[in-house]
Write a protein that holds these residues in place. Sequence first.
Motif, mmCIF file in Angstrom:
data_model
loop_
_atom_site.group_PDB
_atom_site.id
_atom_site.type_symbol
_atom_site.label_atom_id
_atom_site.label_comp_id
_atom_site.label_asym_id
_atom_site.label_seq_id
_atom_site.Cartn_x
_atom_site.Cartn_y
_atom_site.Cartn_z
ATOM 1 N N ARG A 1 -5.796 -3.856 32.820
ATOM 2 C CA ARG A 1 -4.658 -3.058 32.347
ATOM 3 C C ARG A 1 -3.468 -3.926 31.931
ATOM 4 N NH1 ARG A 1 -7.022 0.625 30.813
ATOM 5 N NH2 ARG A 1 -7.928 2.249 32.086
ATOM 6 N N GLU A 2 -3.198 -5.011 32.629
ATOM 7 C CA GLU A 2 -2.069 -5.880 32.270
ATOM 8 C C GLU A 2 -2.289 -6.513 30.914
ATOM 9 O OE1 GLU A 2 -1.190 -8.703 35.283
ATOM 10 O OE2 GLU A 2 -0.648 -7.190 36.792
ATOM 11 N N VAL A 3 -3.515 -6.936 30.648
ATOM 12 C CA VAL A 3 -3.818 -7.529 29.343
ATOM 13 C C VAL A 3 -3.729 -6.473 28.250
ATOM 14 C CG1 VAL A 3 -5.561 -8.714 27.959
ATOM 15 C CG2 VAL A 3 -5.247 -9.323 30.364
ATOM 16 N N ALA A 4 -4.212 -5.273 28.527
ATOM 17 C CA ALA A 4 -4.121 -4.184 27.552
ATOM 18 C C ALA A 4 -2.664 -3.914 27.189
ATOM 19 C CB ALA A 4 -4.771 -2.919 28.107
ATOM 20 N N GLU A 5 -1.784 -3.951 28.182
ATOM 21 C CA GLU A 5 -0.367 -3.729 27.915
ATOM 22 C C GLU A 5 0.218 -4.868 27.092
ATOM 23 O OE1 GLU A 5 2.960 -1.462 27.754
ATOM 24 O OE2 GLU A 5 0.964 -0.916 28.487
ATOM 25 N N TYR A 6 -0.247 -6.078 27.333
ATOM 26 C CA TYR A 6 0.196 -7.235 26.539
ATOM 27 C C TYR A 6 -0.204 -7.041 25.072
ATOM 28 C CZ TYR A 6 0.947 -12.154 25.255
ATOM 29 O OH TYR A 6 1.392 -13.316 24.656
ATOM 30 N N TRP A 7 -1.432 -6.586 24.834
ATOM 31 C CA TRP A 7 -1.867 -6.287 23.460
ATOM 32 C C TRP A 7 -0.927 -5.262 22.827
ATOM 33 C CZ3 TRP A 7 -7.571 -5.908 21.673
ATOM 34 C CH2 TRP A 7 -8.307 -7.014 22.124
ATOM 35 N N ARG A 8 -0.622 -4.191 23.575
ATOM 36 C CA ARG A 8 0.198 -3.116 23.030
ATOM 37 C C ARG A 8 1.587 -3.618 22.640
ATOM 38 N NH1 ARG A 8 0.301 2.539 24.899
ATOM 39 N NH2 ARG A 8 -0.515 1.813 26.915
ATOM 40 N N GLU A 9 2.206 -4.361 23.519
ATOM 41 C CA GLU A 9 3.588 -4.767 23.301
ATOM 42 C C GLU A 9 3.743 -5.827 22.226
ATOM 43 O OE1 GLU A 9 6.294 -3.320 24.463
ATOM 44 O OE2 GLU A 9 4.932 -1.870 25.375
ATOM 45 N N ASN A 10 2.685 -6.533 21.911
ATOM 46 C CA ASN A 10 2.810 -7.646 20.968
ATOM 47 C C ASN A 10 2.097 -7.454 19.635
ATOM 48 O OD1 ASN A 10 4.213 -10.064 22.488
ATOM 49 N ND2 ASN A 10 2.842 -9.091 23.974
ATOM 50 N N TYR A 11 1.002 -6.672 19.600
ATOM 51 C CA TYR A 11 0.196 -6.642 18.374
ATOM 52 C C TYR A 11 -0.269 -5.258 17.940
ATOM 53 C CZ TYR A 11 0.110 -11.618 19.404
ATOM 54 O OH TYR A 11 0.486 -12.907 19.685
ATOM 55 N N ASP A 12 0.059 -4.215 18.669
ATOM 56 C CA ASP A 12 -0.306 -2.867 18.265
ATOM 57 C C ASP A 12 0.657 -2.437 17.155
ATOM 58 O OD1 ASP A 12 -0.350 0.022 18.095
ATOM 59 O OD2 ASP A 12 -1.403 0.055 20.020
ATOM 60 N N LEU A 13 0.156 -2.352 15.915
ATOM 61 C CA LEU A 13 1.026 -2.103 14.766
ATOM 62 C C LEU A 13 1.654 -0.715 14.817
ATOM 63 C CD1 LEU A 13 -1.057 -3.732 11.871
ATOM 64 C CD2 LEU A 13 0.649 -4.782 13.382
ATOM 65 N N LEU A 14 0.897 0.285 15.223
ATOM 66 C CA LEU A 14 1.449 1.623 15.330
ATOM 67 C C LEU A 14 2.529 1.673 16.409
ATOM 68 C CD1 LEU A 14 1.617 4.634 14.773
ATOM 69 C CD2 LEU A 14 -0.404 4.957 16.215
ATOM 70 N N HIS A 15 2.258 1.086 17.547
ATOM 71 C CA HIS A 15 3.247 1.062 18.626
ATOM 72 C C HIS A 15 4.524 0.359 18.169
ATOM 73 C CE1 HIS A 15 4.800 0.908 22.740
ATOM 74 N NE2 HIS A 15 5.039 -0.381 22.555
ATOM 75 N N TYR A 16 4.375 -0.733 17.430
ATOM 76 C CA TYR A 16 5.539 -1.477 16.949
ATOM 77 C C TYR A 16 6.387 -0.607 16.023
ATOM 78 C CZ TYR A 16 8.291 -5.237 14.831
ATOM 79 O OH TYR A 16 9.322 -6.029 14.379
ATOM 80 N N MET A 17 5.733 0.140 15.124
ATOM 81 C CA MET A 17 6.486 1.028 14.244
ATOM 82 C C MET A 17 7.167 2.136 15.032
ATOM 83 S SD MET A 17 4.526 1.409 10.596
ATOM 84 C CE MET A 17 3.105 2.294 11.205
#
Length: 397
Positions: free
Chosen positions: A289-305
């Motif tokens: 889960r910690e790594v998944a959150e790292y992906w989200r915060e740094n490289y998830d394009l939809l989340h970033y928008m």
Amino acid sequence: MQRVRLDAERGYTLRLVADNVIPEIVVPDNTEWVERFKFESPMLTEFWGRPIYLGATVLLPRDYHGSTIDYPVLYRQGHFSLRNPLRFQVGEALHGEWIKDDFPRMKDDFPRMIVVTFQHPTPYFDDSYAVNSVNVGPYGDAILQELIPEVERRYRIIEEPWARLLDGGSTGGWEALALQIFHPDFFGGTWSYCPDPVTFTNVEGVNIYEDDNGLYKDRGWFKVPVINSREINGEVRVTSEQRNRFELVSGTKGRSGQQLDIWAAVYGPIGEDGYFKPVYHKRTGVVDREVAEYWRENYDLLHYMQQNWSWLGPKLVDKLYIYTGDMDNYYLNYPVMEMEAWMKTTQNPHYPGFFMYGRNRGHCYSGPVTTAERLKEMAQHVMRRQPAVRDTPWWQY
């Protein structure tokens, strides 16, 4: 190839001989239309502690060497290749369009622009994904601060955001979208075809935010294998477990040179052993889960928008054009559909983007037009956005 026999009674000590040498890459000679160059990257060399190179292959418009004008540029993203951009070949269809204004009756019928493909292979993969990564290196900075400035120093390119376009498919589709979203003031529009997951709710069958396991779905009293890829009729091509085992056989510690490993290397944090920390274990499938959150915060394009729309949205209006097949073999259509659904709800500004789905089309759908027609579409996009005071000697259509 060497055939070996494994015998449990005799043991598994085998002598393997590596006597075949991989030949060096032969760089084609420059031509009237296509030129190539590479240079050592100071940023990447410092990161890796050994020489790392960046390069580009450049397709030139008709009469480039006989003119003095500047041109718009299309930066085309994708896997490592020294082939001509757009697969341009003298005597083939695109070449015929490229030189149409050679004939008086067809004067100014085709846009004159420069097309550039990048070469930025990494020790993990044939492509860096064009972003900064703690495992792969500062490739995003190197491309924006070293490679593109070198291209624009060598060639007469209009050094303005409205004249810099992006496109690409699959890996290149994600890169083209990421470069536009992360650098909205630098580029003037992107055409993204079948992009890799634009949000990580479906990473070749795995929702890294909700699934507990990347190899199977837990249905309570039974488990179902995660499907990694499919045929366009829905038949299973490969399961997630099969794909992960294949990558493990090809190389441990993410060194397989394969797709799941490069995503984990680019998007993940550094592990205790100095290699990337995987989002899920290749043998057990357990999601971190910690790594998944790292992906989200740094490289998830939809989340970033979603997190930055108040300032980012105005900079992206009229810049995002996304295409995918509705039966993409790697399920890439589902993250795109999620992005489209959210963009339809955007406010201040409301910008739904442009999305097109190819019915019963797999990987990699890029729309119903030819390459030449797409280039005309891009050129019209540039003309709409250029300052009114500027003339267009590069194209009169």
